[in-house]
Enzyme design. Structure first.
Site, mmCIF file in Angstrom:
data_model
loop_
_atom_site.group_PDB
_atom_site.id
_atom_site.type_symbol
_atom_site.label_atom_id
_atom_site.label_comp_id
_atom_site.label_asym_id
_atom_site.label_seq_id
_atom_site.Cartn_x
_atom_site.Cartn_y
_atom_site.Cartn_z
ATOM 1 N N PHE A 117 -71.205 45.744 40.808
ATOM 2 C CA PHE A 117 -71.647 44.379 40.532
ATOM 3 C C PHE A 117 -70.419 43.558 40.185
ATOM 4 C CE2 PHE A 117 -72.980 41.343 37.103
ATOM 5 C CZ PHE A 117 -73.645 40.440 37.928
ATOM 6 N N HIS A 136 -53.180 37.065 37.167
ATOM 7 C CA HIS A 136 -53.798 36.217 38.181
ATOM 8 C C HIS A 136 -55.305 36.448 38.131
ATOM 9 C CE1 HIS A 136 -54.155 35.054 42.728
ATOM 10 N NE2 HIS A 136 -54.696 34.163 41.917
ATOM 11 N N VAL A 137 -56.018 35.510 37.511
ATOM 12 C CA VAL A 137 -57.463 35.650 37.346
ATOM 13 C C VAL A 137 -58.172 34.977 38.513
ATOM 14 C CG1 VAL A 137 -59.442 35.164 35.877
ATOM 15 C CG2 VAL A 137 -57.226 35.705 34.843
ATOM 16 N N LEU A 138 -58.961 35.749 39.245
ATOM 17 C CA LEU A 138 -59.694 35.218 40.389
ATOM 18 C C LEU A 138 -60.941 34.478 39.934
ATOM 19 C CD1 LEU A 138 -59.531 38.344 42.741
ATOM 20 C CD2 LEU A 138 -58.199 36.255 42.965
ATOM 21 N N TRP A 146 -62.083 39.499 47.273
ATOM 22 C CA TRP A 146 -61.206 40.595 46.864
ATOM 23 C C TRP A 146 -61.906 41.937 47.051
ATOM 24 C CZ3 TRP A 146 -60.682 44.649 43.431
ATOM 25 C CH2 TRP A 146 -59.382 45.048 43.089
ATOM 26 N N ASP A 219 -75.272 46.229 33.954
ATOM 27 C CA ASP A 219 -75.717 45.742 35.248
ATOM 28 C C ASP A 219 -76.982 44.911 35.012
ATOM 29 O OD1 ASP A 219 -76.612 45.337 37.807
ATOM 30 O OD2 ASP A 219 -76.532 47.420 38.429
#
EC number: 2.3.1.48
Length: 369
Positions: A117, A136-138, A146, A219
């Site tokens: 998840f 580097h935060v997506l 990614w 989850d």
């Protein structure tokens, strides 16, 4: 298996891979009160990657198993931001998963379902790492891409690029892997998918939700399924996915994704006897694993000095705790890797050889409406 790691890392870079795994425990409620839950056991795996005396990447997976059926839930994957440019976190994630799956194959796995998840957060495994300025935060869209990139490399890795030439190769190949992505509330998922081998759906679409859908830690499905179980609901799987869109993390305004990759294998004596990194990992008691894992979550990674100190303390304390265990092998606890990939190899990499590809996906900003 060390070659897999070496070919994924730029030449000259040196990494150390640590792998801890817990002993198996009973898991009587993976599918709630359904008969499908019977005889399932689970164990946890923690991978940590160190470069220049500091952790740069980590991944935790929980493996549920019964007979020759295995379900791999990717619980967490995170970076600290201190890795060099020649090391792709996406490729490190890929290598961790191949190492784990090949280890299951050596146990005789015929069916492996990988699931996760994906929800965008600043940090997952390394406290304060979001504050160090180098991480580097997506964003939500970038994180989905990614993971698509990572699982696509896995799908290709376990698919023969050419038709087998003889019956023995046929036995040693996988059946065609199937990849699924479901993004609640997003109608056009196709733009995220790389090819026709990906399915815009969930792997499980029929039956009663409380009996057919597995329940994993942290989850959103699990919390919803538990509510339905208490209500003795007969909600179908199809209705469950539809209504999940309006609940909890799925309705926060950010894109989240449910990924599934299904793998089937033929077994051969040659593969099972093969001496590779599928044998990696130090087996430790489940209670000790949880203590060790919780300790990691208490160490700060907000600066390089903090991260180096946290890495040193964690590794020192962990080694002291596990080195006297029966059957402890240091080479299974730590694997030193030297990168072999050339810059041109990485740049012009062919997907038929996913082990050498190393791409970091950049986040894309969502269009403001």
């Amino acid at each position: 298996m060390p070659d897999l790691w070496s070919e994924s890392i730029l030449e000259g870079r040196k990494l150390s891979i640590y792998h801890l795994k817990s002993t198996l425990e009973k898991c009587p409620f993976l599918f709630g009160q359904s008969k499908k839950s019977k005889d399932f056991q689970f164990g946890s795996h923690l991978f940590l990657v160190e470069e220049q005396n500091v952790f740069i990447f980590g991944m935790e997976c929980i493996v549920y198993e019964k007979n020759k059926e295995f379900i791999v839930f990717v619980s967490k994957a995170d970076s600290t931001g201190f890795g060099s440019k020649g090391v792709s976190c996406n490729s490190l994630a890929f290598c961790c998963l191949v190492t784990l799956i090949d280890g299951l194959r050596k146990q005789g796995a015929e069916n492996v379902t990988l699931t996760l998840f994906a929800i965008a957060q600043g940090q997952y495994l390394f406290p304060e790492s979001v504050d160090n300025g180098q991480k580097h935060v997506l964003n939500d869209s970038g994180l989905l891409r990614w993971w698509v990139n990572c699982l696509e490399k896995l799908r290709k890795y376990y698919t023969d690029s050419e038709a087998p030439n003889d019956s023995e190769k046929q036995k040693n190949s996988t059946l065609l892997p199937k990849a699924y992505l479901f993004v609640p509330g997003l109608e056009n998922i196709r733009s995220y998918l790389p090819n026709r081998h990906w399915i815009e759906s969930n792997a499980i679409t029929t039956g009663k939700a409380v009996e057919e859908l597995p329940r994993f830690p942290d989850d959103p499905k699990c919390r919803y399924l538990c509510e339905l179980q208490d209500e003795k609901s007969d909600m179908s799987v199809e209705e469950f996915w539809d209504t999940l869109t309006y609940r909890q993390e799925c309705s926060s305004g950010k894109l989240v994704g449910f990924f599934t990759l299904q793998l089937q294998f033929y077994q051969t004596r040659e593969f099972i006897a093969k001496d590779n990194f599928g044998d990696s990992g130090v087996m430790i008691p489940a209670k000790l694993y949880r203590v060790t894992y919780d300790t990691l979550l208490k160490h700060p990674f907000g600066s390089l000095s903090d991260a180096q100190s946290s890495t040193e303390k964690f590794l020192s304390n962990t080694l002291s705790a596990v080195q006297n265990l029966k059957d402890f092998h240091y080479k299974r606890y730590k694997l030193d890797i030297c990168g072999l990939a050339k810059r041109d190899d990485r740049k012009n990499h062919n997907h038929s050889k996913p082990a050498t590809q190393a791409n970091i996906l950049q986040p894309r900003k969502k269009v403001k409406k």
